[in-house]
Write a protein that holds these residues in place. Structure first.
Motif, PDB file in Angstrom:
ATOM      1  N   SER A  62       0.829  -1.198   0.000  1.00 32.75           N
ATOM      2  CA  SER A  62       0.000   0.000   0.000  1.00 32.75           C
ATOM      3  C   SER A  62       0.865   1.250   0.000  1.00 32.75           C
ATOM      4  N   ALA A  63       0.588   2.162  -0.936  1.00 38.60           N
ATOM      5  CA  ALA A  63       1.303   3.426  -0.978  1.00 38.60           C
ATOM      6  C   ALA A  63       0.828   4.372   0.116  1.00 38.60           C
ATOM      7  N   VAL A  64      -0.326   4.073   0.698  1.00 43.34           N
ATOM      8  CA  VAL A  64      -0.895   4.941   1.733  1.00 43.34           C
ATOM      9  C   VAL A  64      -0.467   4.494   3.121  1.00 43.34           C
ATOM     10  N   GLN A  98     -10.582   6.510  -7.033  1.00 39.21           N
ATOM     11  CA  GLN A  98      -9.574   6.923  -6.055  1.00 39.21           C
ATOM     12  C   GLN A  98      -8.814   5.729  -5.489  1.00 39.21           C
ATOM     13  N   GLU A  99      -9.480   4.575  -5.387  1.00 43.30           N
ATOM     14  CA  GLU A  99      -8.784   3.358  -4.954  1.00 43.30           C
ATOM     15  C   GLU A  99      -7.635   3.029  -5.903  1.00 43.30           C
ATOM     16  N   MET A 100      -7.802   3.405  -7.177  1.00 48.30           N
ATOM     17  CA  MET A 100      -6.780   3.126  -8.181  1.00 48.30           C
ATOM     18  C   MET A 100      -5.940   4.360  -8.488  1.00 48.30           C
ATOM     19  N   TYR A 130      -7.970  -2.952  -7.923  1.00 46.41           N
ATOM     20  CA  TYR A 130      -9.349  -2.712  -7.484  1.00 46.41           C
ATOM     21  C   TYR A 130     -10.239  -2.353  -8.666  1.00 46.41           C
ATOM     22  N   GLU A 131     -10.006  -3.014  -9.779  1.00 47.02           N
ATOM     23  CA  GLU A 131     -10.792  -2.739 -10.985  1.00 47.02           C
ATOM     24  C   GLU A 131     -11.778  -3.853 -11.316  1.00 47.02           C
ATOM     25  N   THR A 132     -12.081  -4.676 -10.334  1.00 52.85           N
ATOM     26  CA  THR A 132     -13.122  -5.691 -10.483  1.00 52.85           C
ATOM     27  C   THR A 132     -14.274  -5.340  -9.553  1.00 52.85           C
ATOM     28  N   VAL A 133     -15.473  -5.293 -10.093  1.00 49.82           N
ATOM     29  CA  VAL A 133     -16.667  -4.970  -9.315  1.00 49.82           C
ATOM     30  C   VAL A 133     -17.455  -6.253  -9.079  1.00 49.82           C
ATOM     31  N   ALA A 134     -17.805  -6.512  -7.827  1.00 50.14           N
ATOM     32  CA  ALA A 134     -18.582  -7.703  -7.470  1.00 50.14           C
ATOM     33  C   ALA A 134     -19.912  -7.268  -6.866  1.00 50.14           C
TER      34      ALA A 134
END
Length: 215
Positions: A62-64, A98-100, A130-134
């Motif tokens: 994580s960069a954060v 923003q997640e990406m 985080y580019e998959t939506v479920a």
């Protein structure tokens, strides 16, 4: 068609104070990043504690926060504790962007909003983490969605930082009312935490009143 959807958080966004940085902008305590916030800065109109089938894994860097990031593994048997926020479709797209590390209103945000009505289970919007939506269910007639990595079950586990786990613990306490022990026992089962964090250390973290600095 309603404009409202439930965004289900399972990582640090379990905590309202952390999630609100995605909505209104700002930097969460202990974090290393300032968030621009959504184009629509209205706070969620409702929240709910939920559990969804699957597993939790920490991986990457994580960069954060430093350390592994949380991912939802749809293929794993078990359950994941989450917190559902009632937001607009546009806000969900902006949160995902923003997640990406992309801007609100970017192509990813627009693509996500455009795909929502067609998602019955999973939709991969891109190769990012985080580019998959479920779609993970429905509540009060409104669909529930989360974002993750389509290959979460195959990710290499990585230990999460103390700051990241602190926010998750804070969110579990807020949303589910769990004790420090229950929080610690829940987290210690997750891949990435197993073998890297002892129960006593997790207990101590879950009882801290302030976020530690990012790793």
């Amino acid at each position: 068609m309603t404009d409202s959807v439930w965004y289900v958080a399972y990582g640090s966004n379990l905590a309202q104070g952390r999630f609100h940085c995605y909505v209104t902008g700002g930097r969460p305590a202990g974090g290393k990043r300032d968030y621009p916030g959504c184009r629509n800065r209205r706070l969620p109109t409702d929240t709910a504690a939920v559990e969804i089938p699957g597993g939790l894994v920490f991986s990457g860097e994580s960069a954060v926060w430093g350390g592994g990031r949380a991912f939802y593994d749809l293929s794993e048997r078990g359950s994941v504790a989450g917190r559902a926020y009632l937001v607009t479709r546009e806000q969900l797209g902006d949160v995902a962007a923003q997640e990406m590390y992309r801007e609100p209103g970017s192509a990813l945000a627009r693509d996500l909003v455009g795909a929502l009505d067609e998602i019955e289970s999973v939709r991969v919007l891109g190769p990012g983490r985080y580019e998959t939506v479920a779609r993970v269910g429905e509540r009060d007639g409104v669909p529930m969605f989360t974002v993750t990595d389509v290959g979460a079950g195959e990710l290499e586990p990585a230990a999460p930082s103390a700051a990241y786990l602190w926010w998750i613990a804070a969110g579990l306490r807020e949303a589910h009312g769990w004790s420090a022990r229950r929080i610690a026992e829940y987290l210690r089962r997750a891949r990435g935490v197993v073998g890297a964090w002892e129960l006593d250390a997790l207990l101590a973290l879950a009882t801290r009143t302030e976020a530690p600095p990012a790793g």
